[in-house]
Scaffold this motif. Structure first.
Motif, PDB file in Angstrom:
ATOM      1  N   CYS A  40     -21.550 -12.758   2.610  1.00 56.02           N
ATOM      2  CA  CYS A  40     -20.213 -13.250   2.917  1.00 56.02           C
ATOM      3  C   CYS A  40     -19.249 -12.078   2.944  1.00 56.02           C
ATOM      4  N   SER A  41     -18.041 -12.354   3.418  1.00 60.26           N
ATOM      5  CA  SER A  41     -17.029 -11.307   3.456  1.00 60.26           C
ATOM      6  C   SER A  41     -15.780 -11.744   2.713  1.00 60.26           C
ATOM      7  N   ALA A  42     -15.011 -10.730   2.329  1.00 65.54           N
ATOM      8  CA  ALA A  42     -13.751 -10.940   1.617  1.00 65.54           C
ATOM      9  C   ALA A  42     -12.693 -10.061   2.259  1.00 65.54           C
ATOM     10  N   SER A  43     -11.445 -10.464   2.135  1.00 66.67           N
ATOM     11  CA  SER A  43     -10.341  -9.756   2.790  1.00 66.67           C
ATOM     12  C   SER A  43      -9.901  -8.482   2.075  1.00 66.67           C
ATOM     13  N   ASN A  44     -10.161  -8.415   0.767  1.00 66.91           N
ATOM     14  CA  ASN A  44      -9.715  -7.251  -0.001  1.00 66.91           C
ATOM     15  C   ASN A  44     -10.563  -7.119  -1.272  1.00 66.91           C
ATOM     16  N   PRO A  45     -10.497  -5.962  -1.942  1.00 66.05           N
ATOM     17  CA  PRO A  45     -11.296  -5.757  -3.150  1.00 66.05           C
ATOM     18  C   PRO A  45     -11.033  -6.793  -4.250  1.00 66.05           C
ATOM     19  N   ARG A  46      -9.801  -7.226  -4.369  1.00 62.31           N
ATOM     20  CA  ARG A  46      -9.478  -8.225  -5.394  1.00 62.31           C
ATOM     21  C   ARG A  46     -10.228  -9.541  -5.127  1.00 62.31           C
ATOM     22  N   GLN A  47     -10.335  -9.908  -3.867  1.00 66.74           N
ATOM     23  CA  GLN A  47     -11.067 -11.119  -3.512  1.00 66.74           C
ATOM     24  C   GLN A  47     -12.570 -10.938  -3.739  1.00 66.74           C
ATOM     25  N   ILE A  48     -13.094  -9.739  -3.504  1.00 70.71           N
ATOM     26  CA  ILE A  48     -14.504  -9.464  -3.803  1.00 70.71           C
ATOM     27  C   ILE A  48     -14.764  -9.741  -5.277  1.00 70.71           C
ATOM     28  N   ASP A  49     -13.892  -9.238  -6.153  1.00 72.83           N
ATOM     29  CA  ASP A  49     -14.039  -9.470  -7.593  1.00 72.83           C
ATOM     30  C   ASP A  49     -13.959 -10.961  -7.924  1.00 72.83           C
ATOM     31  N   ALA A  50     -13.042 -11.669  -7.292  1.00 71.82           N
ATOM     32  CA  ALA A  50     -12.889 -13.111  -7.551  1.00 71.82           C
ATOM     33  C   ALA A  50     -14.147 -13.867  -7.143  1.00 71.82           C
ATOM     34  N   ILE A  51     -14.714 -13.518  -6.004  1.00 70.53           N
ATOM     35  CA  ILE A  51     -15.949 -14.171  -5.543  1.00 70.53           C
ATOM     36  C   ILE A  51     -17.087 -13.857  -6.498  1.00 70.53           C
ATOM     37  N   LYS A  52     -17.200 -12.585  -6.884  1.00 71.63           N
ATOM     38  CA  LYS A  52     -18.257 -12.187  -7.831  1.00 71.63           C
ATOM     39  C   LYS A  52     -18.143 -12.987  -9.129  1.00 71.63           C
TER      40      LYS A  52
END
Length: 94
Positions: A40-52
């Motif tokens: 999947c993809s995320a819009s920014n690093p903060r969203q990557i952390d939230a998904i993780k």
């Protein structure tokens, strides 16, 4: 938990944090070390952390064993290894 239920759980955890372009790829016939890749993809690093955190939290809550988590959100990629399912979260490139 069945693989189908596990994949639904992971996809929901990703979508709950607005992850995009969720793809589930069956690789059972291609590799001996996992059954599925979820990308999947995320819009920014903060969203990557939230998904993780969402995915790891749901896996732990449902007593799904994790092998490891690697990568850093600021690098644009995180991998969550849950043995039979490997989840990759990438930074979306515009």
């Amino acid at each position: 938990m069945s693989e189908k239920d596990l994949l639904k759980l992971i996809k929901k955890a990703i979508l709950d944090k607005k992850g995009e372009k969720v793809e589930i790829i069956d690789v059972k016939a291609l590799t001996p070390f996992t059954n599925y890749y979820v990308i999947c993809s995320a819009s920014n690093p903060r969203q990557i952390d939230a998904i993780k955190e969402s995915v790891v939290g749901q896996l732990e809550l449902n007593k799904v064993k994790l092998n490891h988590v690697e990568g850093k959100a600021k690098s644009g990629w995180v991998l969550i290894d849950a043995y039979h399912v490997i989840i990759n979260v990438f930074l979306k490139i515009n």
